[in-house]
Design a protein around this motif. Structure first.
Motif, PDB file in Angstrom:
ATOM      1  N   UNK A   1       0.850  -1.192   0.000  1.00  0.00           N
ATOM      2  CA  UNK A   1       0.000   0.000   0.000  1.00  0.00           C
ATOM      3  C   UNK A   1       0.883   1.238   0.000  1.00  0.00           C
ATOM      4  N   UNK A   2       0.396   2.345  -0.601  1.00  0.00           N
ATOM      5  CA  UNK A   2       1.123   3.606  -0.464  1.00  0.00           C
ATOM      6  C   UNK A   2       1.137   4.051   1.004  1.00  0.00           C
ATOM      7  N   UNK A   3       2.289   4.555   1.454  1.00  0.00           N
ATOM      8  CA  UNK A   3       2.410   4.991   2.844  1.00  0.00           C
ATOM      9  C   UNK A   3       1.696   6.318   3.055  1.00  0.00           C
ATOM     10  N   UNK A   4       1.252   6.538   4.289  1.00  0.00           N
ATOM     11  CA  UNK A   4       0.693   7.837   4.643  1.00  0.00           C
ATOM     12  C   UNK A   4       1.013   8.129   6.098  1.00  0.00           C
ATOM     13  N   UNK A   5       0.799   9.380   6.475  1.00  0.00           N
ATOM     14  CA  UNK A   5       1.042   9.809   7.850  1.00  0.00           C
ATOM     15  C   UNK A   5       0.145   8.993   8.778  1.00  0.00           C
ATOM     16  N   UNK A   6       0.653   8.668   9.964  1.00  0.00           N
ATOM     17  CA  UNK A   6      -0.042   7.919  11.020  1.00  0.00           C
ATOM     18  C   UNK A   6      -0.117   6.403  10.782  1.00  0.00           C
ATOM     19  N   UNK A   7       0.447   5.887   9.684  1.00  0.00           N
ATOM     20  CA  UNK A   7       0.629   4.441   9.575  1.00  0.00           C
ATOM     21  C   UNK A   7       1.726   4.035  10.548  1.00  0.00           C
ATOM     22  N   UNK A   8       1.639   2.817  11.074  1.00  0.00           N
ATOM     23  CA  UNK A   8       2.711   2.312  11.926  1.00  0.00           C
ATOM     24  C   UNK A   8       3.566   1.362  11.105  1.00  0.00           C
ATOM     25  N   UNK A   9       4.881   1.620  11.129  1.00  0.00           N
ATOM     26  CA  UNK A   9       5.798   0.849  10.297  1.00  0.00           C
ATOM     27  C   UNK A   9       6.974   0.328  11.124  1.00  0.00           C
ATOM     28  N   UNK A  10       7.652  -0.648  10.550  1.00  0.00           N
ATOM     29  CA  UNK A  10       8.851  -1.219  11.160  1.00  0.00           C
ATOM     30  C   UNK A  10       9.956  -1.189  10.115  1.00  0.00           C
TER      31      UNK A  10
ATOM     32  N   UNK B   1       5.617  10.192  10.931  1.00  0.00           N
ATOM     33  CA  UNK B   1       5.384  11.584  11.311  1.00  0.00           C
ATOM     34  C   UNK B   1       5.123  12.423  10.067  1.00  0.00           C
ATOM     35  N   UNK B   2       5.851  12.122   8.971  1.00  0.00           N
ATOM     36  CA  UNK B   2       5.756  12.933   7.767  1.00  0.00           C
ATOM     37  C   UNK B   2       6.153  12.098   6.557  1.00  0.00           C
ATOM     38  N   UNK B   3       5.443  12.279   5.445  1.00  0.00           N
ATOM     39  CA  UNK B   3       5.829  11.687   4.159  1.00  0.00           C
ATOM     40  C   UNK B   3       6.368  12.811   3.296  1.00  0.00           C
TER      41      UNK B   3
ATOM     42  N   UNK C   1       9.507  10.070   7.510  1.00  0.00           N
ATOM     43  CA  UNK C   1      10.084  10.298   8.826  1.00  0.00           C
ATOM     44  C   UNK C   1       9.264   9.522   9.837  1.00  0.00           C
ATOM     45  N   UNK C   2       9.951   8.773  10.699  1.00  0.00           N
ATOM     46  CA  UNK C   2       9.301   7.870  11.644  1.00  0.00           C
ATOM     47  C   UNK C   2       9.579   8.347  13.064  1.00  0.00           C
ATOM     48  N   UNK C   3       8.570   8.187  13.914  1.00  0.00           N
ATOM     49  CA  UNK C   3       8.526   8.722  15.276  1.00  0.00           C
ATOM     50  C   UNK C   3       9.854   8.749  16.039  1.00  0.00           C
ATOM     51  N   UNK C   4      10.417   7.602  16.355  1.00  0.00           N
ATOM     52  CA  UNK C   4      11.583   7.585  17.241  1.00  0.00           C
ATOM     53  C   UNK C   4      12.907   7.409  16.509  1.00  0.00           C
ATOM     54  N   UNK C   5      12.903   7.540  15.205  1.00  0.00           N
ATOM     55  CA  UNK C   5      14.142   7.383  14.445  1.00  0.00           C
ATOM     56  C   UNK C   5      14.731   8.766  14.205  1.00  0.00           C
ATOM     57  N   UNK C   6      15.694   9.113  15.080  1.00  0.00           N
ATOM     58  CA  UNK C   6      16.287  10.445  15.059  1.00  0.00           C
ATOM     59  C   UNK C   6      17.787  10.335  15.226  1.00  0.00           C
ATOM     60  N   UNK C   7      18.480  11.434  14.903  1.00  0.00           N
ATOM     61  CA  UNK C   7      19.909  11.516  15.205  1.00  0.00           C
ATOM     62  C   UNK C   7      20.202  12.902  15.750  1.00  0.00           C
ATOM     63  N   UNK C   8      21.341  13.011  16.399  1.00  0.00           N
ATOM     64  CA  UNK C   8      21.713  14.283  17.013  1.00  0.00           C
ATOM     65  C   UNK C   8      22.656  15.041  16.094  1.00  0.00           C
TER      66      UNK C   8
ATOM     67  N   UNK D   1      14.772  14.205  12.718  1.00  0.00           N
ATOM     68  CA  UNK D   1      14.308  12.920  12.192  1.00  0.00           C
ATOM     69  C   UNK D   1      15.187  12.494  11.028  1.00  0.00           C
ATOM     70  N   UNK D   2      15.379  11.184  10.909  1.00  0.00           N
ATOM     71  CA  UNK D   2      16.171  10.642   9.809  1.00  0.00           C
ATOM     72  C   UNK D   2      15.197  10.117   8.767  1.00  0.00           C
ATOM     73  N   UNK D   3      15.408  10.493   7.515  1.00  0.00           N
ATOM     74  CA  UNK D   3      14.544  10.035   6.433  1.00  0.00           C
ATOM     75  C   UNK D   3      14.848   8.592   6.065  1.00  0.00           C
TER      76      UNK D   3
END
Length: 147
Positions: free
Chosen positions: A47-56, A71-73, A81-88, A96-98
């Motif tokens: 399926x095409x991805x959209x905001x608020x889908x839960x992914x792994x 969080x954002x397409x 961009x996925x909720x807890x996937x970030x870098x400093x 957020x990391x794309x």
């Protein structure tokens, strides 16, 4: 073997069309496969991805068991961009990391009436193809041809 004479198989033309695709086509290009459970539930493979889908994330540096919400397409960059996937960053800020959509698996769909219609339509088409036993050559069909 080339199937459609109206579609070019030239690599440079394919890349040009991919990277200069308009937003409504990029939506389709930014599809991700469904998890095994969802695949059996809906009878649809991707399926095409959209905001608020839960992914792994299943490939790359951030792959793992944690499930995150989109969080954002970002269609312009072909990234989600996925909720807890970030870098400093060097200055201490977190960003957020794309992640490319092909590197994730959809675990939970955000349902609304349009999405439900898409799933029903695609599942119906797939069921028709599987119902006919596409490509199966049985003894009955061989007997029918000879008589």
């Amino acid at each position: 073997m080339k199937l459609n004479k109206h579609v070019s198989s030239d690599r440079s033309k394919s890349r040009k069309r991919h990277f200069s695709a308009p937003s409504h086509i990029r939506r389709r290009l930014m599809s991700a496969p469904l998890s095994k459970e969802l695949r059996t539930k809906y009878g649809v493979r991707s399926m095409p991805l959209r905001k608020d889908d839960e992914v792994q994330v299943v490939r790359g540096h951030f792959k793992g068991q944690q499930v995150g919400k989109i969080v954002q397409c970002y269609r312009k960059k072909f990234r989600v961009y996925i909720e807890r996937i970030q870098r400093e960053k060097a200055n201490g800020a977190t960003v957020n990391v794309g992640i490319h959509p092909s590197k994730v698996v959809i675990v939970k769909l955000k349902m609304d009436k349009d999405r439900k219609n898409i799933l029903d339509r695609r599942a119906k088409g797939r069921a028709e193809v599987l119902g006919k036993d596409k490509g199966k050559y049985t003894e009955e069909s061989a007997a029918m041809e000879t008589s």
